[in-house]
Motif scaffolding. Sequence first.
Motif, PDB file in Angstrom:
ATOM      1  N   CYS A  13       0.696  -1.223  -0.106  1.00  0.00           N
ATOM      2  CA  CYS A  13      -0.085  -0.046   0.056  1.00  0.00           C
ATOM      3  C   CYS A  13       0.939   1.172   0.026  1.00  0.00           C
ATOM      4  CB  CYS A  13      -0.844  -0.201   1.287  1.00  0.00           C
ATOM      5  SG  CYS A  13      -2.061  -1.512   1.064  1.00  0.00           S
ATOM      6  N   TYR A  14       0.471   2.217  -0.962  1.00  0.00           N
ATOM      7  CA  TYR A  14       1.154   3.658  -0.905  1.00  0.00           C
ATOM      8  C   TYR A  14       0.221   4.595  -0.189  1.00  0.00           C
ATOM      9  CZ  TYR A  14       4.332   1.231  -3.983  1.00  0.00           C
ATOM     10  OH  TYR A  14       5.201   0.392  -4.639  1.00  0.00           O
ATOM     11  N   ALA A  15       0.662   5.724   0.201  1.00  0.00           N
ATOM     12  CA  ALA A  15       0.110   6.903   0.548  1.00  0.00           C
ATOM     13  C   ALA A  15      -0.675   7.347  -0.418  1.00  0.00           C
ATOM     14  CB  ALA A  15       1.062   8.076   0.951  1.00  0.00           C
ATOM     15  N   PRO A  16      -2.050   7.897  -0.250  1.00  0.00           N
ATOM     16  CA  PRO A  16      -2.848   8.201  -1.105  1.00  0.00           C
ATOM     17  C   PRO A  16      -2.108   9.404  -2.009  1.00  0.00           C
ATOM     18  CG  PRO A  16      -3.546   9.028   0.872  1.00  0.00           C
ATOM     19  CD  PRO A  16      -2.588   8.086   1.161  1.00  0.00           C
ATOM     20  N   ILE A  17      -2.211   9.240  -3.143  1.00  0.00           N
ATOM     21  CA  ILE A  17      -1.400  10.240  -4.206  1.00  0.00           C
ATOM     22  C   ILE A  17      -2.225  11.112  -4.342  1.00  0.00           C
ATOM     23  CG2 ILE A  17      -0.499  10.448  -6.656  1.00  0.00           C
ATOM     24  CD1 ILE A  17       0.509   7.737  -6.417  1.00  0.00           C
ATOM     25  N   ALA A  18      -3.615  11.058  -4.565  1.00  0.00           N
ATOM     26  CA  ALA A  18      -4.761  12.004  -4.705  1.00  0.00           C
ATOM     27  C   ALA A  18      -4.572  13.250  -3.553  1.00  0.00           C
ATOM     28  CB  ALA A  18      -6.122  11.531  -4.839  1.00  0.00           C
ATOM     29  N   GLU A  19      -4.441  12.872  -2.490  1.00  0.00           N
ATOM     30  CA  GLU A  19      -4.227  13.654  -1.503  1.00  0.00           C
ATOM     31  C   GLU A  19      -2.966  14.401  -1.492  1.00  0.00           C
ATOM     32  OE1 GLU A  19      -5.049  15.870   2.044  1.00  0.00           O
ATOM     33  OE2 GLU A  19      -6.362  14.736   0.777  1.00  0.00           O
ATOM     34  N   ARG A  20      -2.013  13.978  -2.066  1.00  0.00           N
ATOM     35  CA  ARG A  20      -0.665  14.657  -2.004  1.00  0.00           C
ATOM     36  C   ARG A  20      -0.749  15.471  -2.994  1.00  0.00           C
ATOM     37  NH1 ARG A  20       4.871  11.328  -2.589  1.00  0.00           N
ATOM     38  NH2 ARG A  20       3.194   9.806  -3.241  1.00  0.00           N
ATOM     39  N   ASP A  21      -1.480  15.309  -4.375  1.00  0.00           N
ATOM     40  CA  ASP A  21      -1.498  16.304  -5.379  1.00  0.00           C
ATOM     41  C   ASP A  21      -2.400  17.327  -4.847  1.00  0.00           C
ATOM     42  OD1 ASP A  21       0.049  14.700  -7.131  1.00  0.00           O
ATOM     43  OD2 ASP A  21      -1.646  13.866  -8.287  1.00  0.00           O
ATOM     44  N   ARG A  22      -3.561  16.886  -4.021  1.00  0.00           N
ATOM     45  CA  ARG A  22      -4.093  18.278  -3.467  1.00  0.00           C
ATOM     46  C   ARG A  22      -3.308  19.152  -2.716  1.00  0.00           C
ATOM     47  NH1 ARG A  22      -6.438  20.107   0.443  1.00  0.00           N
ATOM     48  NH2 ARG A  22      -5.420  18.696   1.804  1.00  0.00           N
ATOM     49  N   MET A  23      -2.510  18.600  -2.012  1.00  0.00           N
ATOM     50  CA  MET A  23      -1.756  19.579  -1.205  1.00  0.00           C
ATOM     51  C   MET A  23      -0.847  20.336  -1.973  1.00  0.00           C
ATOM     52  SD  MET A  23      -0.839  17.049   1.981  1.00  0.00           S
ATOM     53  CE  MET A  23       0.158  17.990   2.850  1.00  0.00           C
ATOM     54  N   ARG A  24      -0.234  19.568  -3.153  1.00  0.00           N
ATOM     55  CA  ARG A  24       0.667  20.441  -3.754  1.00  0.00           C
ATOM     56  C   ARG A  24      -0.204  21.583  -4.751  1.00  0.00           C
ATOM     57  NH1 ARG A  24       3.158  14.783  -6.486  1.00  0.00           N
ATOM     58  NH2 ARG A  24       4.998  14.474  -4.823  1.00  0.00           N
ATOM     59  N   MET A  25      -1.326  21.421  -5.004  1.00  0.00           N
ATOM     60  CA  MET A  25      -2.161  22.207  -5.876  1.00  0.00           C
ATOM     61  C   MET A  25      -2.216  23.347  -4.826  1.00  0.00           C
ATOM     62  SD  MET A  25      -3.058  23.326  -8.795  1.00  0.00           S
ATOM     63  CE  MET A  25      -2.720  22.008  -9.811  1.00  0.00           C
ATOM     64  N   GLU A  26      -2.775  23.108  -3.735  1.00  0.00           N
ATOM     65  CA  GLU A  26      -3.039  24.096  -2.538  1.00  0.00           C
ATOM     66  C   GLU A  26      -1.724  24.968  -2.254  1.00  0.00           C
ATOM     67  OE1 GLU A  26      -3.975  24.261   2.182  1.00  0.00           O
ATOM     68  OE2 GLU A  26      -4.949  22.585   0.855  1.00  0.00           O
ATOM     69  N   TYR A  27      -0.688  24.660  -2.490  1.00  0.00           N
ATOM     70  CA  TYR A  27       0.549  25.207  -2.256  1.00  0.00           C
ATOM     71  C   TYR A  27       0.671  26.377  -3.547  1.00  0.00           C
ATOM     72  CZ  TYR A  27       5.491  26.488  -2.194  1.00  0.00           C
ATOM     73  OH  TYR A  27       6.602  27.365  -2.267  1.00  0.00           O
ATOM     74  N   LEU A  28       0.430  25.644  -4.733  1.00  0.00           N
ATOM     75  CA  LEU A  28       0.853  26.536  -5.955  1.00  0.00           C
ATOM     76  C   LEU A  28      -0.348  27.672  -5.830  1.00  0.00           C
ATOM     77  CD1 LEU A  28       1.132  23.556  -8.395  1.00  0.00           C
ATOM     78  CD2 LEU A  28       2.784  25.165  -7.537  1.00  0.00           C
ATOM     79  N   ASN A  29      -1.651  27.380  -5.588  1.00  0.00           N
ATOM     80  CA  ASN A  29      -2.752  28.310  -5.392  1.00  0.00           C
ATOM     81  C   ASN A  29      -2.274  29.331  -4.402  1.00  0.00           C
ATOM     82  OD1 ASN A  29      -4.073  27.131  -7.675  1.00  0.00           O
ATOM     83  ND2 ASN A  29      -5.287  25.750  -6.336  1.00  0.00           N
ATOM     84  N   ASN A  30      -1.858  28.806  -3.244  1.00  0.00           N
ATOM     85  CA  ASN A  30      -1.782  29.909  -2.168  1.00  0.00           C
ATOM     86  C   ASN A  30      -0.586  30.487  -1.879  1.00  0.00           C
ATOM     87  OD1 ASN A  30      -4.535  29.207  -1.265  1.00  0.00           O
ATOM     88  ND2 ASN A  30      -3.974  27.603   0.203  1.00  0.00           N
ATOM     89  N   LYS A  31       0.399  29.954  -2.546  1.00  0.00           N
ATOM     90  CA  LYS A  31       1.965  30.664  -2.250  1.00  0.00           C
ATOM     91  C   LYS A  31       2.513  31.083  -3.638  1.00  0.00           C
ATOM     92  CE  LYS A  31       1.728  29.413   2.135  1.00  0.00           C
ATOM     93  NZ  LYS A  31       1.680  30.710   3.278  1.00  0.00           N
ATOM     94  N   ILE A  32       2.026  30.680  -4.699  1.00  0.00           N
ATOM     95  CA  ILE A  32       2.778  30.894  -5.917  1.00  0.00           C
ATOM     96  C   ILE A  32       1.814  32.007  -6.771  1.00  0.00           C
ATOM     97  CG2 ILE A  32       3.679  30.086  -7.824  1.00  0.00           C
ATOM     98  CD1 ILE A  32       5.243  29.284  -5.550  1.00  0.00           C
ATOM     99  N   TRP A  33       0.636  31.526  -7.183  1.00  0.00           N
ATOM    100  CA  TRP A  33      -0.041  32.330  -8.096  1.00  0.00           C
ATOM    101  C   TRP A  33      -1.267  32.814  -7.304  1.00  0.00           C
ATOM    102  CZ3 TRP A  33       1.604  27.859 -11.018  1.00  0.00           C
ATOM    103  CH2 TRP A  33       0.669  26.611 -10.801  1.00  0.00           C
ATOM    104  N   ARG A  34      -1.177  33.297  -5.920  1.00  0.00           N
ATOM    105  CA  ARG A  34      -2.434  33.582  -5.478  1.00  0.00           C
ATOM    106  C   ARG A  34      -2.815  34.906  -6.143  1.00  0.00           C
ATOM    107  NH1 ARG A  34      -1.354  34.927   0.962  1.00  0.00           N
ATOM    108  NH2 ARG A  34      -0.204  36.423  -0.353  1.00  0.00           N
ATOM    109  N   ASP A  35      -1.963  35.796  -6.405  1.00  0.00           N
ATOM    110  CA  ASP A  35      -2.201  37.115  -6.768  1.00  0.00           C
ATOM    111  C   ASP A  35      -1.149  37.456  -7.656  1.00  0.00           C
ATOM    112  OD1 ASP A  35      -0.453  38.437  -4.757  1.00  0.00           O
ATOM    113  OD2 ASP A  35      -2.123  38.370  -3.376  1.00  0.00           O
ATOM    114  N   GLU A  36      -1.407  38.735  -8.330  1.00  0.00           N
ATOM    115  CA  GLU A  36      -0.372  39.330  -9.184  1.00  0.00           C
ATOM    116  C   GLU A  36       1.170  39.689  -8.318  1.00  0.00           C
ATOM    117  OE1 GLU A  36       0.827  40.434 -12.949  1.00  0.00           O
ATOM    118  OE2 GLU A  36      -1.146  39.611 -12.146  1.00  0.00           O
ATOM    119  N   THR A  37       0.873  40.096  -7.213  1.00  0.00           N
ATOM    120  CA  THR A  37       1.882  40.735  -6.342  1.00  0.00           C
ATOM    121  C   THR A  37       3.003  39.217  -5.889  1.00  0.00           C
ATOM    122  OG1 THR A  37       1.127  42.387  -5.698  1.00  0.00           O
ATOM    123  CG2 THR A  37       2.795  41.699  -4.287  1.00  0.00           C
ATOM    124  N   THR A  38       2.245  38.219  -5.366  1.00  0.00           N
ATOM    125  CA  THR A  38       2.863  37.193  -4.890  1.00  0.00           C
ATOM    126  C   THR A  38       3.555  36.272  -6.220  1.00  0.00           C
ATOM    127  OG1 THR A  38       1.001  37.008  -3.160  1.00  0.00           O
ATOM    128  CG2 THR A  38       2.312  35.046  -3.736  1.00  0.00           C
TER     129      THR A  38
END
Length: 441
Positions: A13-38
């Motif tokens: 059994c492996y850790a759920p990949i879908a959950e890891r992908d969700r966390m990665r996307m959350e990082y991108l949305n909140n820390k990378i392209w959240r807004d123009e300045t960020t």
Amino acid sequence: MVTGNGRARPPICYAPIAERDRMRMEYLNNKIWRDETTCTNMLRLGKGAFFRFCNVFRERHLLEDTIHLSVEEQVAMFLNTIGHNLRTRLVATNFDRSTETTSRYFNLVLHAIGELRDEYIKPPSLDIAPQIAGNHRWDPYFKDCIGAIDGTHVRCSVPKAMEPAFRGRKSFTSQNVLAAVDFGGRFTYVLAGWEGTAHDATVLKDALERPNGLRVPTGKYYLVDAGYGAKPGFLPPFRNTRYHLNEWGHHPVETAEELYNLRHSSLRIRVECAFGSLKRRFKVLDEAKPFHPYPTQVDIVQACCIIHNWMLTDGADDIFLEAQNDPPEAPTALNEHFRQSLTGAQISNHHRTIKKKFAMIQKIKDTVSGAQWDDETSTIRLEHEMAINYIAKHKAAAEFINRPIENYREMQIIYGDRLATGKYAKGSSEPIGTVATSNGL
């Protein structure tokens, strides 16, 4: 799979990949392209420009989405690395990827950007540059000029045994990068990778001798500095004559050679602005030593120039440094507006006098005990006896105390933010940093 006793082995059994992908996307949305300045802070491109840049690779099939890694994330990791000169392990941690994955896609994106070189680093137009056409300072004298050439030193990291060849006039190891830039600030030719001890003329010679190297069309020429020498297709300034803009100060042009050098310098500074913008955007070219093998460092310089040109083509560049205004050859605009016949020296002296007066006014307002400011009449009010004592020690202050100050509001607009105040100065005997309180504030 069946074991020796005939029973099926339970699957791994492996850790759920879908959950890891969700966390990665959350990082991108909140820390990378959240807004123009960020997005600009993290990737050195604005949000809209970033997604348009990614579409370039997708439309040309230079990069592809994988099951767990989109083109946007691949490009984001690359830009975050070169924009801030980060180590692979740090980028891998931030994006929740392995160092192998981060390094592999860094090289894939680097190669993809290199495939855009013929599209975005092109020879200059043979038409008169729009910046020259119709400008009395340069047209028709430089109408056949198609750009400027200069070299810059980019910090590099090489093995210890190679350092002597890379340690030239800089205190650090560097590569000598030659570039041709048009008057719109776009790189039209780049040659990176020469050791820091190489002379600029040697690098130019190599650029001209390469099969697909630098070419100068017949009847056209580039502006160069005196170090390259005068030769067909390359126009340097006069030697032993004032040249760089900071050498002029408030002294007007005196000879024909100085006038030529001033015009030459004010055009050639475009290449300096292009280098400045490049290093300001991509810290991998400017600050600490990079962490990549030297051949990769050379490729990164080329990639940064391609991105720079793409940004100018896209029209979303807010980092490009415009050329400085020339020092006035004559106070033409003021003389025409006020119907006067003043020289540059006269205007400069008047400017210094007014600035000195404004500094004195501010000093009286801020430091004299008992002085009160009347904003309606622009008057510093001080009790009679105190005023007499102060003026006895500071005779020049007499015209500013207990009488309206002429043109104060205009002086405030012009000089208000330009005076050195020493507000942030700190001696070596003073404490530095701040002490954290128990509540963490």
